[in-house]
Design a protein around this motif. Structure first.
Motif, PDB file in Angstrom:
ATOM      1  N   SER A   1       0.834  -1.209   0.000  1.00 29.85           N
ATOM      2  CA  SER A   1       0.000   0.000   0.000  1.00 29.85           C
ATOM      3  C   SER A   1       0.869   1.260   0.000  1.00 29.85           C
ATOM      4  O   SER A   1       2.064   1.224   0.300  1.00 29.85           O
ATOM      5  N   LEU A   2       0.244   2.387  -0.338  1.00 33.47           N
ATOM      6  CA  LEU A   2       0.937   3.675  -0.346  1.00 33.47           C
ATOM      7  C   LEU A   2       1.347   4.081   1.067  1.00 33.47           C
ATOM      8  O   LEU A   2       0.671   3.756   2.052  1.00 33.47           O
ATOM      9  N   SER A   3       2.440   4.857   1.135  1.00 35.50           N
ATOM     10  CA  SER A   3       2.908   5.407   2.412  1.00 35.50           C
ATOM     11  C   SER A   3       3.385   6.833   2.189  1.00 35.50           C
ATOM     12  O   SER A   3       3.926   7.160   1.125  1.00 35.50           O
ATOM     13  N   ALA A   4       3.166   7.706   3.182  1.00 39.22           N
ATOM     14  CA  ALA A   4       3.622   9.099   3.104  1.00 39.22           C
ATOM     15  C   ALA A   4       4.213   9.517   4.443  1.00 39.22           C
ATOM     16  O   ALA A   4       3.800   9.019   5.497  1.00 39.22           O
ATOM     17  N   GLN A   5       5.164  10.438   4.384  1.00 44.04           N
ATOM     18  CA  GLN A   5       5.860  10.875   5.594  1.00 44.04           C
ATOM     19  C   GLN A   5       6.163  12.364   5.532  1.00 44.04           C
ATOM     20  O   GLN A   5       6.496  12.907   4.476  1.00 44.04           O
ATOM     21  N   PHE A   6       6.062  13.010   6.695  1.00 44.91           N
ATOM     22  CA  PHE A   6       6.558  14.374   6.881  1.00 44.91           C
ATOM     23  C   PHE A   6       7.370  14.402   8.164  1.00 44.91           C
ATOM     24  O   PHE A   6       7.061  13.685   9.125  1.00 44.91           O
ATOM     25  N   GLU A   7       8.392  15.270   8.186  1.00 45.34           N
ATOM     26  CA  GLU A   7       9.302  15.334   9.339  1.00 45.34           C
ATOM     27  C   GLU A   7       9.846  16.746   9.493  1.00 45.34           C
ATOM     28  O   GLU A   7      10.206  17.388   8.510  1.00 45.34           O
ATOM     29  N   HIS A   8       9.911  17.200  10.727  1.00 45.01           N
ATOM     30  CA  HIS A   8      10.676  18.388  11.081  1.00 45.01           C
ATOM     31  C   HIS A   8      11.540  18.063  12.285  1.00 45.01           C
ATOM     32  O   HIS A   8      11.192  17.205  13.119  1.00 45.01           O
ATOM     33  N   THR A   9      12.678  18.749  12.381  1.00 49.18           N
ATOM     34  CA  THR A   9      13.437  18.787  13.629  1.00 49.18           C
ATOM     35  C   THR A   9      12.956  19.993  14.420  1.00 49.18           C
ATOM     36  O   THR A   9      12.775  21.077  13.856  1.00 49.18           O
ATOM     37  N   LEU A  10      12.751  19.817  15.720  1.00 53.26           N
ATOM     38  CA  LEU A  10      12.246  20.903  16.563  1.00 53.26           C
ATOM     39  C   LEU A  10      13.008  20.983  17.877  1.00 53.26           C
ATOM     40  O   LEU A  10      13.674  20.024  18.295  1.00 53.26           O
ATOM     41  N   ALA A  11      12.912  22.129  18.493  1.00 55.10           N
ATOM     42  CA  ALA A  11      13.440  22.331  19.847  1.00 55.10           C
ATOM     43  C   ALA A  11      12.280  22.573  20.800  1.00 55.10           C
ATOM     44  O   ALA A  11      11.366  23.351  20.493  1.00 55.10           O
ATOM     45  N   VAL A  12      12.313  21.898  21.938  1.00 54.19           N
ATOM     46  CA  VAL A  12      11.341  22.161  23.000  1.00 54.19           C
ATOM     47  C   VAL A  12      11.783  23.432  23.717  1.00 54.19           C
ATOM     48  O   VAL A  12      12.948  23.585  24.101  1.00 54.19           O
ATOM     49  N   THR A  13      10.860  24.384  23.871  1.00 51.83           N
ATOM     50  CA  THR A  13      11.164  25.675  24.480  1.00 51.83           C
ATOM     51  C   THR A  13      10.280  25.868  25.712  1.00 51.83           C
ATOM     52  O   THR A  13       9.545  24.975  26.116  1.00 51.83           O
ATOM     53  N   ASP A  14      10.339  27.060  26.288  1.00 47.62           N
ATOM     54  CA  ASP A  14       9.447  27.382  27.405  1.00 47.62           C
ATOM     55  C   ASP A  14       8.033  27.671  26.934  1.00 47.62           C
ATOM     56  O   ASP A  14       7.109  27.802  27.738  1.00 47.62           O
ATOM     57  N   GLY A  15       7.852  27.772  25.617  1.00 47.02           N
ATOM     58  CA  GLY A  15       6.523  27.999  25.050  1.00 47.02           C
ATOM     59  C   GLY A  15       6.238  27.002  23.948  1.00 47.02           C
ATOM     60  O   GLY A  15       6.409  25.797  24.134  1.00 47.02           O
ATOM     61  N   ALA A  16       5.843  27.512  22.787  1.00 49.76           N
ATOM     62  CA  ALA A  16       5.556  26.638  21.653  1.00 49.76           C
ATOM     63  C   ALA A  16       6.856  26.045  21.115  1.00 49.76           C
ATOM     64  O   ALA A  16       7.922  26.667  21.200  1.00 49.76           O
ATOM     65  N   PRO A  17       6.800  24.823  20.562  1.00 55.70           N
ATOM     66  CA  PRO A  17       8.004  24.231  19.983  1.00 55.70           C
ATOM     67  C   PRO A  17       8.524  25.075  18.825  1.00 55.70           C
ATOM     68  O   PRO A  17       7.750  25.689  18.081  1.00 55.70           O
ATOM     69  N   GLU A  18       9.839  25.101  18.669  1.00 53.45           N
ATOM     70  CA  GLU A  18      10.468  25.866  17.601  1.00 53.45           C
ATOM     71  C   GLU A  18      10.924  24.918  16.482  1.00 53.45           C
ATOM     72  O   GLU A  18      11.736  24.021  16.734  1.00 53.45           O
ATOM     73  N   LEU A  19      10.406  25.102  15.280  1.00 56.40           N
ATOM     74  CA  LEU A  19      10.838  24.291  14.153  1.00 56.40           C
ATOM     75  C   LEU A  19      12.198  24.776  13.674  1.00 56.40           C
ATOM     76  O   LEU A  19      12.385  25.968  13.427  1.00 56.40           O
ATOM     77  N   LEU A  20      13.125  23.832  13.511  1.00 56.29           N
ATOM     78  CA  LEU A  20      14.493  24.191  13.160  1.00 56.29           C
ATOM     79  C   LEU A  20      14.819  23.913  11.689  1.00 56.29           C
ATOM     80  O   LEU A  20      15.920  24.243  11.240  1.00 56.29           O
ATOM     81  N   THR A  21      13.907  23.314  10.936  1.00 56.28           N
ATOM     82  CA  THR A  21      14.199  22.925   9.557  1.00 56.28           C
ATOM     83  C   THR A  21      13.330  23.687   8.563  1.00 56.28           C
ATOM     84  O   THR A  21      12.890  23.136   7.555  1.00 56.28           O
ATOM     85  N   LEU A  22      13.081  24.938   8.846  1.00 56.55           N
ATOM     86  CA  LEU A  22      12.377  25.812   7.908  1.00 56.55           C
ATOM     87  C   LEU A  22      13.391  26.558   7.049  1.00 56.55           C
ATOM     88  O   LEU A  22      14.516  26.809   7.500  1.00 56.55           O
ATOM     89  N   PRO A  23      13.049  26.916   5.803  1.00 55.55           N
ATOM     90  CA  PRO A  23      14.003  27.616   4.933  1.00 55.55           C
ATOM     91  C   PRO A  23      14.339  29.016   5.434  1.00 55.55           C
ATOM     92  O   PRO A  23      13.616  29.600   6.194  1.00 55.55           O
TER      93      PRO A  23
END
Length: 262
Positions: free
Chosen positions: A240-262
């Protein structure tokens, strides 16, 4: 388990590496169309990464001598991992593998820059998708987003997996169990492991300064996997078909910070 808590300065360096990953996707995007080979995509990615004074972290990765009852694993030979249709992850680019209209392709990119690693994956449509494939891609992306929302200090690892699993299964899909997210730092694979299934309120408690990936692999069929003879490519066991998405993030004192944005 030895989890490295990163300082703000270290997270800033991880963000620099991650930004190159994000930029590589922007360079690749206009080329992801019917008729191009996955080897051509690999060369475009490698040329860009090296132009930024970064190193493709997957190239040469993972060689392992034969073990009892297990054949040797060759080093990964390419810059990007490609996953077309029923391939879940770790597919090897090839000069004889061409994209076709209606395909989905996952592209996983890792770089090392100034000693720090960025790691991300995204699934792209080649031309127009049928309804099932489009729903799968949308669900995989949203599953990752819901997992990311749970990556807050004081929450538990099980909160991430529970959010992903409950959403994906409600859409009629399954979540791969055999493969997990992971910590990122000087190495592409560090502690902790990040399962994409789980029970809310259980597992490791998240702390500010943790850096890891969330990368759910979502299947149309069952979650079981199959390893091909090249010792790298992992497919759905039922085709069957499969799909994936992934980001690297940092846990902060608030919302998580995405580190793999352009």
């Amino acid at each position: 388990m030895a989890i490295m808590i990163k300082s703000r300065q270290e997270i800033a360096l991880l963000r620099e590496a991650g930004r190159i990953v994000g930029q590589t996707y922007e360079v690749l995007r206009p080329h992801i169309k019917a008729g191009i080979s996955t080897a051509e995509l690999d060369k475009i990615a490698e040329d860009f990464i090296r132009s930024k004074d970064a190193i493709p972290v997957y190239k040469g990765y993972g060689a392992r001598a034969a073990r009892a009852g297990q054949p040797a694993v060759p080093p990964f030979p390419a810059t990007i991992c490609v996953a077309i249709n029923n391939v879940i992850c770790h597919g090897i680019p090839s000069s004889t593998q061409y994209l076709k209209d209606g395909d989905i392709i996952g592209i996983d990119i890792g770089v090392r820059y100034k000693g720090w690693v960025g790691d991300s994956c995204a699934t792209f449509a080649v031309g127009k998708l049928d309804d099932e494939a489009q729903k799968l891609v949308d669900t995989a992306r949203r599953s990752m987003e819901l997992g990311i929302e749970q990556a807050r200090a004081g929450n538990h690892m099980g909160d991430i997996g529970a959010a992903i699993q409950s959403y994906a299964e409600a859409q009629g899909f399954s979540v791969v169990r055999d493969l997990v997210g992971h910590g990122v730092g000087h190495s592409v694979h560090e502690d902790p492991q990040v399962p994409h299934i789980g029970r809310a309120g259980t597992g490791l408690k998240l702390r500010t300064g943790m850096v890891f990936t969330i990368e759910p692999m979502i299947n149309v069929g069952k979650p079981q996997t199959r390893l091909l003879a090249d010792r790298w490519t992992i497919c759905t066991a039922d085709g069957s078909l499969s799909a994936q998405f992934e980001h690297t993030l940092a846990v902060t004192d608030g919302a998580p910070e995405l580190l793999t944005l352009p």
